[in-house]
Design a protein around this motif. Structure first.
Motif, PDB file in Angstrom:
ATOM      1  N   TRP A 172      59.238  28.010 -12.149  1.00  0.00           N
ATOM      2  CA  TRP A 172      59.313  26.622 -11.694  1.00  0.00           C
ATOM      3  C   TRP A 172      60.234  26.478 -10.483  1.00  0.00           C
ATOM      4  O   TRP A 172      60.083  25.530  -9.703  1.00  0.00           O
ATOM      5  CB  TRP A 172      59.800  25.721 -12.828  1.00  0.00           C
ATOM      6  CG  TRP A 172      61.231  25.961 -13.265  1.00  0.00           C
ATOM      7  CD1 TRP A 172      61.653  26.811 -14.226  1.00  0.00           C
ATOM      8  CD2 TRP A 172      62.407  25.343 -12.724  1.00  0.00           C
ATOM      9  NE1 TRP A 172      63.020  26.778 -14.340  1.00  0.00           N
ATOM     10  CE2 TRP A 172      63.513  25.871 -13.436  1.00  0.00           C
ATOM     11  CE3 TRP A 172      62.648  24.397 -11.731  1.00  0.00           C
ATOM     12  CZ2 TRP A 172      64.829  25.479 -13.168  1.00  0.00           C
ATOM     13  CZ3 TRP A 172      63.954  24.009 -11.462  1.00  0.00           C
ATOM     14  CH2 TRP A 172      65.029  24.550 -12.176  1.00  0.00           C
ATOM     15  N   HIS A 173      61.173  27.387 -10.291  1.00  0.00           N
ATOM     16  CA  HIS A 173      62.083  27.302  -9.145  1.00  0.00           C
ATOM     17  C   HIS A 173      61.320  27.294  -7.819  1.00  0.00           C
ATOM     18  O   HIS A 173      61.751  26.658  -6.853  1.00  0.00           O
ATOM     19  CB  HIS A 173      63.068  28.483  -9.155  1.00  0.00           C
ATOM     20  CG  HIS A 173      63.869  28.603 -10.412  1.00  0.00           C
ATOM     21  ND1 HIS A 173      63.392  29.261 -11.528  1.00  0.00           N
ATOM     22  CD2 HIS A 173      65.100  28.135 -10.741  1.00  0.00           C
ATOM     23  CE1 HIS A 173      64.302  29.203 -12.487  1.00  0.00           C
ATOM     24  NE2 HIS A 173      65.347  28.525 -12.037  1.00  0.00           N
ATOM     25  N   TRP A 174      60.171  27.978  -7.791  1.00  0.00           N
ATOM     26  CA  TRP A 174      59.416  28.080  -6.541  1.00  0.00           C
ATOM     27  C   TRP A 174      58.727  26.772  -6.171  1.00  0.00           C
ATOM     28  O   TRP A 174      58.280  26.621  -5.028  1.00  0.00           O
ATOM     29  CB  TRP A 174      58.409  29.221  -6.635  1.00  0.00           C
ATOM     30  CG  TRP A 174      59.090  30.539  -6.445  1.00  0.00           C
ATOM     31  CD1 TRP A 174      59.553  31.380  -7.414  1.00  0.00           C
ATOM     32  CD2 TRP A 174      59.424  31.129  -5.192  1.00  0.00           C
ATOM     33  NE1 TRP A 174      60.150  32.468  -6.854  1.00  0.00           N
ATOM     34  CE2 TRP A 174      60.086  32.355  -5.480  1.00  0.00           C
ATOM     35  CE3 TRP A 174      59.237  30.780  -3.858  1.00  0.00           C
ATOM     36  CZ2 TRP A 174      60.561  33.190  -4.485  1.00  0.00           C
ATOM     37  CZ3 TRP A 174      59.709  31.611  -2.862  1.00  0.00           C
ATOM     38  CH2 TRP A 174      60.353  32.800  -3.179  1.00  0.00           C
ATOM     39  N   LEU A 175      58.660  25.826  -7.097  1.00  0.00           N
ATOM     40  CA  LEU A 175      58.154  24.496  -6.746  1.00  0.00           C
ATOM     41  C   LEU A 175      59.036  23.850  -5.683  1.00  0.00           C
ATOM     42  O   LEU A 175      58.560  23.024  -4.889  1.00  0.00           O
ATOM     43  CB  LEU A 175      58.115  23.599  -7.991  1.00  0.00           C
ATOM     44  CG  LEU A 175      57.260  24.086  -9.164  1.00  0.00           C
ATOM     45  CD1 LEU A 175      57.494  23.202 -10.374  1.00  0.00           C
ATOM     46  CD2 LEU A 175      55.790  24.122  -8.779  1.00  0.00           C
ATOM     47  N   PHE A 176      60.304  24.203  -5.678  1.00  0.00           N
ATOM     48  CA  PHE A 176      61.252  23.661  -4.703  1.00  0.00           C
ATOM     49  C   PHE A 176      61.557  24.656  -3.580  1.00  0.00           C
ATOM     50  O   PHE A 176      61.758  24.255  -2.434  1.00  0.00           O
ATOM     51  CB  PHE A 176      62.553  23.280  -5.409  1.00  0.00           C
ATOM     52  CG  PHE A 176      62.362  22.299  -6.529  1.00  0.00           C
ATOM     53  CD1 PHE A 176      62.102  20.967  -6.269  1.00  0.00           C
ATOM     54  CD2 PHE A 176      62.418  22.706  -7.859  1.00  0.00           C
ATOM     55  CE1 PHE A 176      61.920  20.061  -7.290  1.00  0.00           C
ATOM     56  CE2 PHE A 176      62.238  21.813  -8.888  1.00  0.00           C
ATOM     57  CZ  PHE A 176      61.990  20.476  -8.610  1.00  0.00           C
ATOM     58  N   LEU A 177      61.579  25.945  -3.910  1.00  0.00           N
ATOM     59  CA  LEU A 177      61.914  26.950  -2.904  1.00  0.00           C
ATOM     60  C   LEU A 177      60.870  27.038  -1.792  1.00  0.00           C
ATOM     61  O   LEU A 177      61.196  27.441  -0.665  1.00  0.00           O
ATOM     62  CB  LEU A 177      62.085  28.316  -3.574  1.00  0.00           C
ATOM     63  CG  LEU A 177      63.280  28.443  -4.541  1.00  0.00           C
ATOM     64  CD1 LEU A 177      63.281  29.811  -5.217  1.00  0.00           C
ATOM     65  CD2 LEU A 177      64.598  28.206  -3.808  1.00  0.00           C
ATOM     66  N   ILE A 178      59.615  26.666  -2.087  1.00  0.00           N
ATOM     67  CA  ILE A 178      58.583  26.736  -1.044  1.00  0.00           C
ATOM     68  C   ILE A 178      58.863  25.761   0.102  1.00  0.00           C
ATOM     69  O   ILE A 178      58.287  25.893   1.189  1.00  0.00           O
ATOM     70  CB  ILE A 178      57.173  26.454  -1.602  1.00  0.00           C
ATOM     71  CG1 ILE A 178      57.119  25.071  -2.268  1.00  0.00           C
ATOM     72  CG2 ILE A 178      56.724  27.542  -2.533  1.00  0.00           C
ATOM     73  CD1 ILE A 178      55.711  24.621  -2.575  1.00  0.00           C
ATOM     74  N   ASN A 179      59.746  24.788  -0.119  1.00  0.00           N
ATOM     75  CA  ASN A 179      60.057  23.827   0.940  1.00  0.00           C
ATOM     76  C   ASN A 179      61.022  24.383   1.988  1.00  0.00           C
ATOM     77  O   ASN A 179      61.107  23.836   3.093  1.00  0.00           O
ATOM     78  CB  ASN A 179      60.689  22.565   0.340  1.00  0.00           C
ATOM     79  CG  ASN A 179      59.760  21.839  -0.600  1.00  0.00           C
ATOM     80  OD1 ASN A 179      58.557  21.801  -0.378  1.00  0.00           O
ATOM     81  ND2 ASN A 179      60.322  21.251  -1.658  1.00  0.00           N
ATOM     82  N   ILE A 180      61.753  25.435   1.645  1.00  0.00           N
ATOM     83  CA  ILE A 180      62.898  25.830   2.473  1.00  0.00           C
ATOM     84  C   ILE A 180      62.477  26.416   3.818  1.00  0.00           C
ATOM     85  O   ILE A 180      62.896  25.937   4.880  1.00  0.00           O
ATOM     86  CB  ILE A 180      63.797  26.801   1.691  1.00  0.00           C
ATOM     87  CG1 ILE A 180      64.433  26.059   0.502  1.00  0.00           C
ATOM     88  CG2 ILE A 180      64.872  27.388   2.594  1.00  0.00           C
ATOM     89  CD1 ILE A 180      65.291  26.917  -0.397  1.00  0.00           C
ATOM     90  N   VAL A 181      61.653  27.446   3.812  1.00  0.00           N
ATOM     91  CA  VAL A 181      61.274  28.085   5.083  1.00  0.00           C
ATOM     92  C   VAL A 181      60.472  27.140   5.986  1.00  0.00           C
ATOM     93  O   VAL A 181      60.821  26.971   7.164  1.00  0.00           O
ATOM     94  CB  VAL A 181      60.511  29.401   4.822  1.00  0.00           C
ATOM     95  CG1 VAL A 181      59.959  29.964   6.130  1.00  0.00           C
ATOM     96  CG2 VAL A 181      61.426  30.420   4.154  1.00  0.00           C
ATOM     97  N   PRO A 182      59.396  26.484   5.481  1.00  0.00           N
ATOM     98  CA  PRO A 182      58.684  25.540   6.365  1.00  0.00           C
ATOM     99  C   PRO A 182      59.581  24.408   6.851  1.00  0.00           C
ATOM    100  O   PRO A 182      59.451  23.958   8.004  1.00  0.00           O
ATOM    101  CB  PRO A 182      57.555  25.003   5.471  1.00  0.00           C
ATOM    102  CG  PRO A 182      57.384  26.017   4.409  1.00  0.00           C
ATOM    103  CD  PRO A 182      58.738  26.592   4.171  1.00  0.00           C
ATOM    104  N   GLY A 183      60.513  23.964   6.009  1.00  0.00           N
ATOM    105  CA  GLY A 183      61.411  22.885   6.415  1.00  0.00           C
ATOM    106  C   GLY A 183      62.332  23.299   7.542  1.00  0.00           C
ATOM    107  O   GLY A 183      62.517  22.564   8.522  1.00  0.00           O
ATOM    108  N   ILE A 184      62.929  24.484   7.415  1.00  0.00           N
ATOM    109  CA  ILE A 184      63.836  24.974   8.462  1.00  0.00           C
ATOM    110  C   ILE A 184      63.075  25.195   9.767  1.00  0.00           C
ATOM    111  O   ILE A 184      63.529  24.807  10.859  1.00  0.00           O
ATOM    112  CB  ILE A 184      64.525  26.275   8.004  1.00  0.00           C
ATOM    113  CG1 ILE A 184      65.485  25.985   6.839  1.00  0.00           C
ATOM    114  CG2 ILE A 184      65.263  26.923   9.167  1.00  0.00           C
ATOM    115  CD1 ILE A 184      66.090  27.227   6.216  1.00  0.00           C
ATOM    116  N   VAL A 185      61.897  25.798   9.680  1.00  0.00           N
ATOM    117  CA  VAL A 185      61.103  26.068  10.884  1.00  0.00           C
ATOM    118  C   VAL A 185      60.696  24.775  11.568  1.00  0.00           C
ATOM    119  O   VAL A 185      60.823  24.631  12.796  1.00  0.00           O
ATOM    120  CB  VAL A 185      59.865  26.923  10.537  1.00  0.00           C
ATOM    121  CG1 VAL A 185      58.930  27.026  11.738  1.00  0.00           C
ATOM    122  CG2 VAL A 185      60.282  28.303  10.069  1.00  0.00           C
ATOM    123  N   SER A 186      60.219  23.795  10.791  1.00  0.00           N
ATOM    124  CA  SER A 186      59.792  22.534  11.397  1.00  0.00           C
ATOM    125  C   SER A 186      60.972  21.791  12.006  1.00  0.00           C
ATOM    126  O   SER A 186      60.838  21.147  13.058  1.00  0.00           O
ATOM    127  CB  SER A 186      59.078  21.660  10.362  1.00  0.00           C
ATOM    128  OG  SER A 186      59.937  21.318   9.294  1.00  0.00           O
TER     129      SER A 186
END
Length: 514
Positions: A172-186
């Motif tokens: 379930w942690h990856w439900l939130f972790l998937i936001n990190i890389v696209p968020g930083i890049v954007s």
């Protein structure tokens, strides 16, 4: 009110501007996606960090409350920070709060981080739609709106399959972790690509604190009241208290906002006929869009027994159809009156919603395919033309505030639509079940076929059932009654979508972009 960002209207936007805008759209997509992927895996999160079952829904509720409070503040925050820094700050907070959610080990931690996540994510949607009319000239706005619109409506569609796959494959942690890389890049791309403007911090000196508190209280109590009404009853003291506080606070906020020269949210936008009509269409779209995305998983999970991944695969039909319809919508939007396109879109959308009102307990992918195709084909025509109606004729200085209100209407429509659907399912299932029993006892073979009664159970003549027969039929009747209640909810949503057509004659003609 000063808005220092000028529109790019005299020449085609550069590739850098397009890159920055797409980065904003990616951030918005992640914020919308987050709501759905978490919804599919709430039981897993509840078990993992030992949350009481009756507190589980707060993981979603606190996000939605914070989001709906943030949306109307986007105009003010844009004037203070500029569009560029608002997006960078919002997506940065969204990334930080996503990491906080993934690292949470108890209920209080995850709810606190979800509140911050909801507030930061809430500003991203209206910021993107206001960017369409600030960054691009008329002839490019249809394409920009389509990019934003496709991602905005695609996220809830693909959310279940992504959420189910992440939970089943990883944790379930990856439900939130998937936001990190696209968020930083954007954030980095937007920081480099979006126009650099000077913020107007003098706006903060004129901030009306009481109006801010009243607005937040009104929206929070409304969201809570809508959440609790289906289970506690619309006339229960708790729900009536919440809705009363919302009404009083909202009325006070509206009165103060209309009297002030520099309000937090400029409600004078609703005096513009086209903005009023466009916002009404946005509200109705919220009912149908959020309602359909809610009803399908309810049916597939509780009636058909599918898991999150299977539900996501079924609902993918809508998303694929949207992608196919998007370029057609763009081409037509460039040369057609948005009122006509809106009328066609909502008429087809209402038909698509109504097509789902004839399900039985055995309906599955095949029965849901064509209704999804019809709805998916219509959604872009329910989003693009109303957006142009509401925002396309406004001066650039008014667009950020107006975009916040426009998007707030869609979210409020979704909240009210889901509360309405839950109320129908909770209140209609029992009487519909009793009606089915009466039909079965009367020997109604059509009712027996709908319920799925075993052959020979219904003889075709009136009579009473043995205890064994009642025990065998009871779960079938309960399921069938739930299906009928769900069908009624689909029908109500279809009727409301059709009612949107009544408002279109009020709109003034708007020339399509040249």
């Amino acid at each position: 009110m000063s808005q220092r960002l000028e529109p790019v209207s005299s020449h085609a936007p550069s590739a850098v501007i397009w890159v920055g805008f797409i980065a904003m759209c990616v951030g918005m997509f992640m914020a919308i996606l987050d709501v759905q992927v978490v919804a599919t895996s709430l039981p897993t999160i509840q078990q993992a960090i030992n949350i009481d079952p009756d507190q589980m829904s707060w993981i979603q509720t606190v996000y939605l409350i914070a989001e709906v409070v943030a949306i109307p503040l986007t105009g003010l925050l844009t004037r203070v920070l500029t569009m560029r820094w608002l997006f960078v700050a919002s997506i940065g907070l969204f990334v930080i709060s996503s990491a906080g959610c993934a690292a949470s080990s108890d209920f209080n931690e995850v709810v606190s981080w979800r509140a911050l996540q909801g507030f930061s994510g809430g500003t991203l949607i209206p910021a993107v739609f206001s960017a369409v009319f600030i960054l691009f000239p008329n002839e490019r706005q249809a394409i920009a709106t389509t990019i934003a619109g496709v991602l905005a409506v695609l996220a809830p569609t693909v959310g279940p399959i992504i959420g189910g796959w992440l939970t089943a494959t990883y944790s379930w942690h990856w439900l939130f972790l998937i936001n990190i890389v696209p968020g930083i890049v954007s954030a980095l791309i937007a920081w480099r690509s979006l126009p650099r403007q000077k913020g107007d911090f003098s706006e903060l000196r004129h901030l009306d604190g009481l109006s801010l508190v009243m607005m937040a209280l009104a929206l929070t109590c409304l969201e809570l009241g809508l959440k609790e009404a289906p289970t506690n009853g619309w006339i229960s003291p708790y729900v009536l208290s919440l809705l009363s506080v919302s009404l009083v606070s909202g009325t006070g906020f509206a009165s103060r906002s209309l009297q002030r020269t520099r309000p937090i949210v400029d409600l004078h936008h609703f005096r513009d006929r086209n903005f009023f009509v466009g916002s009404t269409l946005s509200f109705v779209l919220g009912i149908g869009l959020f309602g359909s995305v809610y009803l399908m998983p309810v049916f597939l999970a509780f009636i058909r027994g599918h898991n999150a991944l299977e539900i996501g695969m079924t609902m993918l039909v809508t998303g694929i159809t949207q992608l196919i319809a998007a370029p057609i919508a763009v081409a037509l939007e460039k040369r057609t009156d948005p009122r006509l396109l809106s009328a066609a879109g909502f008429a087809v959308f209402a038909i698509g919603l109504g097509m789902s009102a004839f399900q039985d307990p055995r309906s599955d992918y095949d029965a849901m395919f064509w209704p999804q195709v019809v709805r998916g084909a219509a959604i872009m025509f329910c989003l693009l033309p109303p957006t142009r109606l509401a925002l396309g004729t406004l001066p650039p200085a008014r667009v950020p505030d107006a975009s916040g209100l426009f998007n707030l209407m869609r979210n409020l429509g979704g909240a009210i639509g889901i509360a309405m659907i839950d109320t129908i399912i909770y209140t209609r299932s029992e009487p519909l079940g009793q009606a089915l029993w009466d039909q079965l006892r009367a020997g109604d073979l059509a009712a027996a076929r709908f319920v799925g009664a075993p052959e020979g159970t219904i003889t075709g003549s009136p009579g009473n059932f043995t205890p064994d027969t009642i025990a065998a039929l009871d779960p079938l009747v309960q399921t069938a009654a739930s299906v009928q209640a769900i069908n009624e909810a689909w029908l109500v949503a279809a009727v409301l979508a059709g009612c949107a057509l009544l408002f279109l004659p009020l709109a003034r003609p708007v020339a399509p972009p040249q």
